[in-house]
Design a protein around this motif. Structure first.
Motif, PDB file in Angstrom:
ATOM      1  N   MET A  55      -2.351  12.942  -7.344  1.00 39.14           N
ATOM      2  CA  MET A  55      -1.227  13.472  -8.058  1.00 39.14           C
ATOM      3  C   MET A  55      -1.641  13.943  -9.447  1.00 39.14           C
ATOM      4  SD  MET A  55       2.050  11.344  -7.548  1.00 39.14           S
ATOM      5  CE  MET A  55       3.280  11.828  -6.558  1.00 39.14           C
ATOM      6  N   ASN A  56      -2.543  13.294  -9.980  1.00 38.58           N
ATOM      7  CA  ASN A  56      -3.030  13.713 -11.299  1.00 38.58           C
ATOM      8  C   ASN A  56      -3.544  15.132 -11.262  1.00 38.58           C
ATOM      9  OD1 ASN A  56      -2.615  12.056 -13.396  1.00 38.58           O
ATOM     10  ND2 ASN A  56      -4.482  10.832 -13.107  1.00 38.58           N
ATOM     11  N   ASN A  85       3.630  10.528 -14.271  1.00 36.31           N
ATOM     12  CA  ASN A  85       2.893  10.272 -13.050  1.00 36.31           C
ATOM     13  C   ASN A  85       2.285   8.881 -13.056  1.00 36.31           C
ATOM     14  OD1 ASN A  85       3.470  12.675 -11.858  1.00 36.31           O
ATOM     15  ND2 ASN A  85       1.597  13.688 -12.543  1.00 36.31           N
ATOM     16  N   SER A  86       1.705   8.490 -14.154  1.00 33.72           N
ATOM     17  CA  SER A  86       1.117   7.166 -14.196  1.00 33.72           C
ATOM     18  C   SER A  86       2.209   6.116 -14.131  1.00 33.72           C
ATOM     19  CB  SER A  86       0.238   6.988 -15.423  1.00 33.72           C
ATOM     20  OG  SER A  86       0.986   7.213 -16.590  1.00 33.72           O
ATOM     21  N   SER A 112       5.016   6.501 -12.391  1.00 33.39           N
ATOM     22  CA  SER A 112       5.417   6.541 -10.990  1.00 33.39           C
ATOM     23  C   SER A 112       4.406   5.790 -10.140  1.00 33.39           C
ATOM     24  CB  SER A 112       5.514   7.975 -10.489  1.00 33.39           C
ATOM     25  OG  SER A 112       6.529   8.660 -11.158  1.00 33.39           O
ATOM     26  N   GLU A 113       3.141   6.002 -10.477  1.00 38.76           N
ATOM     27  CA  GLU A 113       2.111   5.296  -9.736  1.00 38.76           C
ATOM     28  C   GLU A 113       2.225   3.796  -9.944  1.00 38.76           C
ATOM     29  OE1 GLU A 113      -2.111   6.163  -9.919  1.00 38.76           O
ATOM     30  OE2 GLU A 113      -1.545   8.283  -9.854  1.00 38.76           O
ATOM     31  N   SER A 114       2.402   3.379 -11.183  1.00 36.62           N
ATOM     32  CA  SER A 114       2.526   1.946 -11.443  1.00 36.62           C
ATOM     33  C   SER A 114       3.800   1.402 -10.814  1.00 36.62           C
ATOM     34  CB  SER A 114       2.474   1.654 -12.945  1.00 36.62           C
ATOM     35  OG  SER A 114       3.597   2.206 -13.591  1.00 36.62           O
ATOM     36  N   LEU A 144       5.135   2.610  -8.109  1.00 40.81           N
ATOM     37  CA  LEU A 144       4.831   2.589  -6.688  1.00 40.81           C
ATOM     38  C   LEU A 144       3.960   1.372  -6.355  1.00 40.81           C
ATOM     39  CD1 LEU A 144       5.118   4.073  -4.002  1.00 40.81           C
ATOM     40  CD2 LEU A 144       3.031   5.316  -4.576  1.00 40.81           C
ATOM     41  N   ARG A 145       2.969   1.137  -7.199  1.00 43.62           N
ATOM     42  CA  ARG A 145       2.123  -0.029  -6.991  1.00 43.62           C
ATOM     43  C   ARG A 145       2.937  -1.307  -7.161  1.00 43.62           C
ATOM     44  NH1 ARG A 145      -3.003   1.968 -10.439  1.00 43.62           N
ATOM     45  NH2 ARG A 145      -3.729   3.538  -8.966  1.00 43.62           N
TER      46      ARG A 145
END
Length: 182
Positions: free
Chosen positions: A1-2, A26-27, A29-31, A33-34
């Motif tokens: 995604m990055n 994005n980061s 969203s990733e965190s 999501l994680r």
């Protein structure tokens, strides 16, 4: 995604602040999501632990019920065993009593056989004596015909045959109860 975010920011010609905002998003969203994945995994672990606890509880309950059933069965079998042992004791006592009575009856049988043999010897002697000498034997008169003045009245009464009046020896407790087994 990055990679997508960087491509979008470089083609659009926006400033570096857009890139950083999008990168932050994005980061984030990733965190997120994680974090959601971690939360989902933790939830699954918690449910599995709870399910295992329930399963262990049911297993302990089944085991306890099994042990209780075995305890009831042991109690029942012990009671049945005690009844069988008591029945065997009663049967053994009946056997001993009947065996003692049989011993008495065997002794009486031997005594009666001996008496019968002695009486048969006397009858043989009397028959032999009367047939050779003719005492008291008239025509048509048998040995069992006992008449006045015959051989049986004269000779046998003068013979001391005391065993005719003897009783058969038996214990008083068994004489009346020979056929009462119960």
């Amino acid at each position: 995604m990055n990679n997508k975010t960087e491509m979008a920011s470089s083609t659009s010609g926006n400033s570096s602040s857009t890139i950083s905002i999008t990168g932050l998003q994005n980061s984030g969203s990733e965190s997120d999501l994680r974090g959601q994945q971690r939360d989902l995994i933790d939830e699954r672990k918690r449910k599995r632990k709870q399910s295992n606890r329930e399963s262990a509880r049911r297993s302990r309950m089944r085991k306890q019920k099994y042990l209780d059933d075995l305890t009831v069965q042991v109690t029942h079998l012990r009671k049945e065993n005690a009844q069988l042992v008591a029945g065997i004791a009663v049967t053994t006592q009946h056997y001993v009593t009947i065996e003692a009575e049989n011993d008495i009856l065997r002794a009486q049988l031997l005594e009666l056989n001996h008496r019968l043999q002695s009486l048969n010897e006397i009858v043989d002697f009397v028959e032999a004596s009367s047939s050779s000498s003719g005492f008291g034997m008239e025509t048509g008169q048998g040995l069992n015909d006992v008449g006045g003045g015959g051989f049986y009245d004269g000779v046998l009464n003068h013979m001391n045959l005391g065993f005719y009046n003897q009783s058969i020896m038996a214990s008083a407790s068994t004489a009346g109860d020979v056929f009462n087994c119960c």
